[in-house]
Design an enzyme around this catalytic site. Structure first.
Site, PDB file in Angstrom:
ATOM      1  N   ASP A 173       0.842  -1.206   0.000  1.00 26.01           N
ATOM      2  CA  ASP A 173       0.000   0.000   0.000  1.00 26.01           C
ATOM      3  C   ASP A 173       0.874   1.252   0.000  1.00 26.01           C
ATOM      4  O   ASP A 173       0.580   2.236  -0.683  1.00 26.01           O
ATOM      5  CB  ASP A 173      -0.928  -0.015   1.228  1.00 26.01           C
ATOM      6  CG  ASP A 173      -1.820  -1.244   1.234  1.00 26.01           C
ATOM      7  OD1 ASP A 173      -2.374  -1.573   0.175  1.00 26.01           O
ATOM      8  OD2 ASP A 173      -1.933  -1.892   2.294  1.00 26.01           O
ATOM      9  N   HIS A 200      -5.471  -3.638   5.508  1.00 23.76           N
ATOM     10  CA  HIS A 200      -5.107  -3.955   4.122  1.00 23.76           C
ATOM     11  C   HIS A 200      -6.287  -4.534   3.355  1.00 23.76           C
ATOM     12  O   HIS A 200      -6.275  -5.697   2.944  1.00 23.76           O
ATOM     13  CB  HIS A 200      -3.911  -4.922   4.088  1.00 23.76           C
ATOM     14  CG  HIS A 200      -3.496  -5.260   2.687  1.00 23.76           C
ATOM     15  ND1 HIS A 200      -2.942  -4.334   1.828  1.00 23.76           N
ATOM     16  CD2 HIS A 200      -3.602  -6.404   1.975  1.00 23.76           C
ATOM     17  CE1 HIS A 200      -2.715  -4.901   0.653  1.00 23.76           C
ATOM     18  NE2 HIS A 200      -3.121  -6.161   0.717  1.00 23.76           N
TER      19      HIS A 200
HETATM   20  N1  LIG Z   1      -0.325  -8.468   1.867  1.00 20.52           N
HETATM   21  C1  LIG Z   1      -0.395  -8.047   0.623  1.00 20.52           C
HETATM   22  O1  LIG Z   1      -0.198  -6.858   0.348  1.00 20.52           O
HETATM   23  C2  LIG Z   1      -0.670  -9.001  -0.484  1.00 20.52           C
HETATM   24  C3  LIG Z   1      -1.100 -10.260  -0.218  1.00 20.52           C
HETATM   25  N2  LIG Z   1      -1.333 -11.154  -1.228  1.00 20.52           N
HETATM   26  C4  LIG Z   1      -1.780 -12.499  -0.841  1.00 20.52           C
HETATM   27  O2  LIG Z   1      -0.686 -13.406  -0.875  1.00 20.52           O
HETATM   28  C5  LIG Z   1      -1.182 -14.744  -1.036  1.00 20.52           C
HETATM   29  C6  LIG Z   1      -0.371 -15.489  -2.089  1.00 20.52           C
HETATM   30  O3  LIG Z   1      -0.554 -14.911  -3.352  1.00 20.52           O
HETATM   31  P1  LIG Z   1       0.146 -15.549  -4.672  1.00 20.52           P
HETATM   32  O4  LIG Z   1       1.574 -15.824  -4.409  1.00 20.52           O
HETATM   33  O5  LIG Z   1      -0.217 -14.693  -5.808  1.00 20.52           O
HETATM   34  O6  LIG Z   1      -0.638 -16.927  -4.765  1.00 20.52           O
HETATM   35  P2  LIG Z   1      -0.164 -18.276  -5.532  1.00 20.52           P
HETATM   36  O7  LIG Z   1      -1.357 -19.154  -5.624  1.00 20.52           O
HETATM   37  O8  LIG Z   1       0.555 -17.936  -6.784  1.00 20.52           O
HETATM   38  O9  LIG Z   1       0.903 -18.897  -4.526  1.00 20.52           O
HETATM   39  C7  LIG Z   1       0.544 -19.382  -3.273  1.00 20.52           C
HETATM   40  C8  LIG Z   1       1.487 -20.501  -2.896  1.00 20.52           C
HETATM   41  O10 LIG Z   1       1.097 -20.968  -1.605  1.00 20.52           O
HETATM   42  C9  LIG Z   1       1.271 -22.374  -1.611  1.00 20.52           C
HETATM   43  N3  LIG Z   1       0.499 -22.980  -0.541  1.00 20.52           N
HETATM   44  C10 LIG Z   1      -0.814 -23.300  -0.508  1.00 20.52           C
HETATM   45  N4  LIG Z   1      -1.108 -23.895   0.661  1.00 20.52           N
HETATM   46  C11 LIG Z   1       0.045 -23.965   1.381  1.00 20.52           C
HETATM   47  C12 LIG Z   1       0.391 -24.473   2.651  1.00 20.52           C
HETATM   48  N5  LIG Z   1      -0.517 -25.043   3.440  1.00 20.52           N
HETATM   49  N6  LIG Z   1       1.664 -24.351   3.051  1.00 20.52           N
HETATM   50  C13 LIG Z   1       2.586 -23.762   2.259  1.00 20.52           C
HETATM   51  N7  LIG Z   1       2.321 -23.274   1.039  1.00 20.52           N
HETATM   52  C14 LIG Z   1       1.063 -23.374   0.612  1.00 20.52           C
HETATM   53  C15 LIG Z   1       0.825 -22.814  -3.000  1.00 20.52           C
HETATM   54  O11 LIG Z   1       1.317 -24.107  -3.311  1.00 20.52           O
HETATM   55  C16 LIG Z   1       1.429 -21.713  -3.857  1.00 20.52           C
HETATM   56  O12 LIG Z   1       2.723 -22.043  -4.292  1.00 20.52           O
HETATM   57  C17 LIG Z   1      -2.658 -14.590  -1.366  1.00 20.52           C
HETATM   58  O13 LIG Z   1      -3.425 -14.836  -0.211  1.00 20.52           O
HETATM   59  C18 LIG Z   1      -2.793 -13.139  -1.777  1.00 20.52           C
HETATM   60  O14 LIG Z   1      -4.082 -12.626  -1.584  1.00 20.52           O
HETATM   61  C19 LIG Z   1      -1.117 -10.822  -2.533  1.00 20.52           C
HETATM   62  C20 LIG Z   1      -0.676  -9.561  -2.860  1.00 20.52           C
HETATM   63  C21 LIG Z   1      -0.471  -8.541  -1.875  1.00 20.52           C
HETATM   64  O1  LIG Z   2      -5.661  -7.383  -4.083  1.00 10.69           O
HETATM   65  C1  LIG Z   2      -5.321  -8.529  -3.760  1.00 10.69           C
HETATM   66  O2  LIG Z   2      -6.088  -9.497  -3.680  1.00 10.69           O
HETATM   67  C2  LIG Z   2      -3.894  -8.755  -3.402  1.00 10.69           C
HETATM   68  C3  LIG Z   2      -3.468  -7.680  -2.496  1.00 10.69           C
HETATM   69  O3  LIG Z   2      -3.677  -7.733  -1.295  1.00 10.69           O
HETATM   70  C4  LIG Z   2      -2.940  -6.453  -3.098  1.00 10.69           C
HETATM   71  O4  LIG Z   2      -2.544  -6.452  -4.279  1.00 10.69           O
HETATM   72  O5  LIG Z   2      -2.901  -5.439  -2.391  1.00 10.69           O
END
Ligand SMILES: NC(=O)C1=CN([C@@H]2O[C@H](COP(=O)(O)OP(=O)(O)OC[C@H]3O[C@@H](n4cnc5c(N)ncnc54)[C@H](O)[C@@H]3O)[C@@H](O)[C@H]2O)C=CC1
Ligand SMILES: O=C([O-])CC(=O)C(=O)O
Length: 336
Positions: A173, A200
């Site tokens: 953010d 967030h």
């Molecule tokens: N805090 C923030 O600002 C942001 C948060 N996110 C969040 O981050 C998370 C991940 O996003 P992406 O990497 O794009 O998803 P993705 O689906 O590409 O990767 C997630 C990974 O987690 C693994 N996974 C699933 N269950 C698991 C477990 N029990 N133990 C270990 N690994 C496990 C999967 O195998 C996969 O490799 C989502 O919840 C998303 O909403 C995404 C962008 C910004």
């Molecule tokens: O928007 C989403 O789902 C992933 C996230 O938290 C971000 O990009 O800020």
């Protein structure tokens, strides 16, 4: 001696030498093979403060680990696959970063991820409580407004809770706010620092445009545009990706910026200040994102919000209302 044998010997020699000789911190990434996990793992392998990098996932870690381990930087990389290897992945870690879980598709809110991600974060935090209870924990998995309270409850139950060491990552953010504000003002984004407080998700993301460094002013149209764009930055990416996920590259960049700040704090650097969603007494809510100072023990100081203008005060009121519900949902899930 056949070729096969030579290959075996040289692999053994490599393993003998892979002792993580350079001084530094031990970092684990849980969800390391995902959209965020892979570039984040690469960035952390490049970070000179890291001596050992553990990559854990329930799928595809061997390939990602093999690939990243060929980078000629100091950190020794080890891969861990599946729940049976979680404890080995976590033992001895100084910092654990969690981007494990499912991302949004168009039309979903972050809260729609709760049903899957809440359980994933709970299980991973139970492992942390058992194997590295003193580690700093950076939670990326959404909905952050609920997953951080879940982590706190897991640690409380295990008797290992240290509120100074639990941080929800809201750095993206701030990264977005710096970029969008710099665009409007015609500045270099590296020279802009926008505090973003609250939480967030949607209206809980509250950029404090009145407290930007360097001081600047906006018309009410500019302020409304910037606030809305910062609050909806995640959705902007989800829609552009049209069903294949949410922000991964900018998130990995933001996560490494934040993890690096945590490690610099652990090293004892002075004045390491970042925004994060943390256990807090800044408002009446038990968790809130605001500026925190990072040090040898994790969060050393949480800063008050400072003077807000009228629209920020109105935004804060709305943000707190939604945040209270998301926090309660996380606590209920973890204590039921
Ligand atoms: N805090 C923030 O600002 C942001 C948060 N996110 C969040 O981050 C998370 C991940 O996003 P992406 O990497 O794009 O998803 P993705 O689906 O590409 O990767 C997630 C990974 O987690 C693994 N996974 C699933 N269950 C698991 C477990 N029990 N133990 C270990 N690994 C496990 C999967 O195998 C996969 O490799 C989502 O919840 C998303 O909403 C995404 C962008 C910004
Ligand atoms: O928007 C989403 O789902 C992933 C996230 O938290 C971000 O990009 O800020």
């Amino acid at each position: 001696m056949g070729l096969k044998m030579e290959g075996k010997i040289s692999l053994e020699l490599t393993n003998c030498r892979a002792k993580g000789g350079s001084s530094g911190f031990k970092v684990a990434i849980l969800g390391a093979a995902g959209g965020i996990g892979q570039p984040l793992s690469m960035f952390m392998k490049m970070n000179p403060l890291v001596s050992v990098l553990h990559l854990y996932d329930v799928a595809n870690t061997p390939g990602v680990t093999s690939d990243i381990s060929h980078m000629d930087t100091g950190a020794v990389v080890r891969g861990f696959l599946g729940p049976q290897q979680l404890e080995n992945a976590l033992t001895g870690m100084d910092l654990v970063i969690i981007p494990a879980g499912v991302p949004r598709k168009p039309g979903m809110t972050r809260d729609d991820l709760f049903n899957i991600n809440a359980g994933i974060v709970k299980t991973l935090c139970e492992g942390i409580a058992k194997c590295c209870p003193n580690a700093i924990v950076n939670i990326i998995s959404n909905p952050v407004n609920s997953t951080v309270p879940i982590a706190a409850e897991v640690f409380k139950k295990a008797g290992t809770y240290d509120p100074k060491k639990l941080l929800g990552v809201t750095m993206l953010d701030v990264v977005r706010a710096n970029t969008f504000v710099a665009e409007v003002l015609g500045l270099d984004p590296r020279e802009v620092d926008v505090p973003v407080v609250g939480g967030h998700a949607g209206i809980t993301i509250l950029p404090l445009l009145s407290q930007i460094n360097p001081p600047c002013s906006f018309t009410s149209e500019e302020a409304a545009y910037l606030t809305s764009r910062i609050q909806n930055g995640g959705t902007e990416v989800v829609e552009a990706k049209a069903g294949v996920g949410s922000a991964t590259l900018s998130m990995a960049y933001a996560a490494v910026k934040f993890a690096d700040a945590c490690l610099r704090g652990l090293r004892g650097d002075a004045d390491v200040i970042k925004c994060a969603f943390v256990p807090s007494v800044v408002t009446e809510l038990p968790f809130f994102a605001s500026k925190v100072r990072l040090g040898r023990n994790g969060i050393e100081e949480i800063y008050a919000l400072g003077p807000l203008n009228e629209s920020e005060r109105a935004g804060l009121k709305m943000a707190k209302k939604e945040l209270a519900v998301s926090i309660e949902k996380g606590i209920l899930f973890a204590t039921k």
